[in-house]
Design a protein around this motif. Structure first.
Motif, mmCIF file in Angstrom:
data_model
loop_
_atom_site.group_PDB
_atom_site.id
_atom_site.type_symbol
_atom_site.label_atom_id
_atom_site.label_comp_id
_atom_site.label_asym_id
_atom_site.label_seq_id
_atom_site.Cartn_x
_atom_site.Cartn_y
_atom_site.Cartn_z
ATOM 1 N N VAL A 139 -3.285 -2.179 -8.628
ATOM 2 C CA VAL A 139 -3.565 -1.450 -7.461
ATOM 3 C C VAL A 139 -4.783 -0.721 -7.398
ATOM 4 C CG1 VAL A 139 -1.042 -0.843 -7.313
ATOM 5 C CG2 VAL A 139 -2.388 0.670 -8.483
ATOM 6 N N TYR A 140 -5.403 -0.545 -5.992
ATOM 7 C CA TYR A 140 -6.586 -0.103 -6.077
ATOM 8 C C TYR A 140 -6.415 1.342 -5.205
ATOM 9 C CZ TYR A 140 -7.725 -4.857 -7.226
ATOM 10 O OH TYR A 140 -7.838 -6.107 -7.932
ATOM 11 N N PHE A 141 -7.009 2.479 -5.795
ATOM 12 C CA PHE A 141 -7.047 3.694 -5.264
ATOM 13 C C PHE A 141 -8.252 3.735 -4.131
ATOM 14 C CE2 PHE A 141 -3.538 4.463 -8.096
ATOM 15 C CZ PHE A 141 -2.978 5.389 -7.306
ATOM 16 N N SER B 75 0.892 -1.081 0.182
ATOM 17 C CA SER B 75 0.018 0.013 -0.010
ATOM 18 C C SER B 75 1.082 1.267 -0.036
ATOM 19 C CB SER B 75 -0.809 0.059 1.163
ATOM 20 O OG SER B 75 -0.196 -0.084 2.418
ATOM 21 N N TYR C 167 -6.772 10.012 -8.917
ATOM 22 C CA TYR C 167 -6.563 8.481 -9.207
ATOM 23 C C TYR C 167 -8.078 8.033 -8.478
ATOM 24 C CZ TYR C 167 -1.877 8.355 -11.094
ATOM 25 O OH TYR C 167 -0.811 8.518 -11.692
ATOM 26 N N TYR D 30 -6.104 0.222 -10.877
ATOM 27 C CA TYR D 30 -5.026 0.629 -12.129
ATOM 28 C C TYR D 30 -4.191 -0.649 -12.350
ATOM 29 C CZ TYR D 30 -6.347 5.302 -12.183
ATOM 30 O OH TYR D 30 -7.143 6.467 -12.494
ATOM 31 N N ASN E 196 -6.143 9.660 -2.774
ATOM 32 C CA ASN E 196 -4.730 9.412 -3.706
ATOM 33 C C ASN E 196 -3.832 8.464 -2.913
ATOM 34 O OD1 ASN E 196 -5.070 10.529 -5.894
ATOM 35 N ND2 ASN E 196 -4.704 12.773 -5.522
ATOM 36 N N THR E 197 -4.484 7.368 -2.001
ATOM 37 C CA THR E 197 -3.663 6.443 -1.484
ATOM 38 C C THR E 197 -4.263 5.334 -2.119
ATOM 39 O OG1 THR E 197 -5.496 6.163 0.322
ATOM 40 C CG2 THR E 197 -3.551 7.391 0.728
ATOM 41 N N TRP E 198 -3.360 4.037 -2.142
ATOM 42 C CA TRP E 198 -3.820 2.791 -2.929
ATOM 43 C C TRP E 198 -3.154 1.673 -1.981
ATOM 44 C CZ3 TRP E 198 0.611 -0.193 -3.680
ATOM 45 C CH2 TRP E 198 1.722 0.543 -3.525
ATOM 46 N N GLN E 199 -3.787 0.589 -2.268
ATOM 47 C CA GLN E 199 -3.531 -0.831 -1.790
ATOM 48 C C GLN E 199 -3.564 -1.702 -2.903
ATOM 49 O OE1 GLN E 199 -6.693 -0.718 1.089
ATOM 50 N NE2 GLN E 199 -7.803 -2.329 -0.048
ATOM 51 N N SER E 200 -2.787 -2.942 -2.661
ATOM 52 C CA SER E 200 -2.790 -4.012 -3.715
ATOM 53 C C SER E 200 -3.770 -5.039 -3.611
ATOM 54 C CB SER E 200 -1.228 -4.490 -3.803
ATOM 55 O OG SER E 200 -0.849 -5.105 -2.397
#
Length: 344
Positions: A150-152, A48, A124, A128, A157-161
């Protein structure tokens, strides 16, 4: 060789030469490209992050063919032709990993990648896909891909896998329980799927009450005759949803109870002024009103509606009492009458 025999052998020679040329073309000019397909899933490190995080993707194995790779990103806002996040690079440039594959550090962060798009990505949103493509240094042929996503989260604008949960949905609609009466405590409840947090709001005629954000609420006198309802909002990283209960009109609070009876005092003779106490009641800050009575019948005039009363000739030989009425906004009223006293 006769001309007829030469005519018979020429097509055969031509066919042999054609086959040899085709075989030579296959073996020398270009090997057939392997059908491109997904070779495995990427491991994304860190799991993340934010726009400034430097990302490394790990392949679970080697490319079956090809000497080079490139990496792309696709998703909302990414413009065709600017999707490369790692350019065409020899595989030998990347360190190997214990899974038999290789690790690719992306040459752009999501922040710098956003600026390469036209228009630039400001926020975002959603998923993606990062794709590592096996290829050669020259040519458009590809030999399979490795993919990861990756998922925002929301608009942060933070993401995690890992895929985020779906947004909450209502399982049981909001319900208000409790007697809708001043001083009574109300409880609000509702159930949802995939909720991380629940937030409560109590509503006065549909308008949120400042500070009333717990699952329970005790009705104040100011809500008498108003409509009370409650709202529950469920939230997780993906979204939120609210459910509002049916409303109920708030009834007046219970009437004050008498804890000590009022009594009259003074000289009960014509021409003298007598008085009454208010008595003691279960509620504070009460409003008091008075009615003096002669033989149980209300005495007319404003003079008989005060806490004191001047005895007149009509009172002689009669029994005098005073009824004390107590009231408070939002509550039912009550009253008590003093013991009777005879006027001399």
């Amino acid at each position: 060789m006769s001309m007829n025999r030469l005519r018979r052998t020429t097509p055969t020679l031509r066919a042999v030469l054609t086959v040899l040329l085709l075989v030579g073309g296959v073996s020398v000019l270009a090997a057939p490209a392997q059908a491109a397909g997904t070779l495995g899933s990427l491991t994304i490190e860190p799991s993340s992050g934010n726009l400034s995080s430097v990302i490394t993707v790990q392949t679970p194995g080697a490319c079956d063919q090809g000497t080079n790779i490139k990496a792309t990103v696709t998703g909302t806002g990414v413009v065709a032709g600017t999707e490369n996040i790692v350019g065409n690079t020899p595989i030998s440039s990347f360190p190997s990993n214990s899974a038999g594959g290789f690790n690719v550090q992306l040459t752009e962060t999501f922040a710098s990648f956003a600026a390469l798009q036209s228009p630039a990505i400001t926020t975002y949103s959603g998923a993606y896909t990062i794709t590592v493509i096996c290829k050669n240094a020259i040519g458009a042929s590809t030999y399979g891909t490795f993919e990861g996503t990756v998922y925002f989260i929301g608009t942060t604008n933070t993401w995690q896998s890992t895929p985020p949960p779906p947004a909450p949905t209502v399982v049981t609609a909001a319900v208000r329980t409790g007697t809708a009466q001043v001083t009574k405590t109300q409880t609000c409840s509702a159930t949802f799927t995939d909720a991380t947090t629940l937030a409560y709001a109590w509503l006065n005629n549909g308008v949120p009450i400042v500070g009333a954000t717990a699952s329970t609420y005790t009705l104040p006198s100011s809500l008498y005759s108003r409509t009370i309802s409650c709202r529950v909002t469920a939230t997780n990283v993906t979204g939120s949803i609210s459910s509002t209960s049916a409303g109920a009109v708030v009834a007046a609070g219970p009437k004050p109870t008498l804890t000590k009876a009022p009594y009259t005092y003074g000289t009960f003779k014509v021409g003298y002024t007598v008085k009454t106490t208010n008595g003691s009641w279960s509620l504070s800050r009460l409003t008091y009103s008075y009615q003096w009575k002669r033989n149980g019948v209300a005495i007319s005039g404003s003079a008989a509606r005060k806490y004191n009363y001047k005895l007149v000739s009509a009172d002689r030989g009669r029994y005098i009492t005073c009824t004390v009425k107590v009231s408070k906004a939002g509550y039912a009223s009550n009253s008590a009458t003093t013991a009777r006293k005879k006027v001399a």
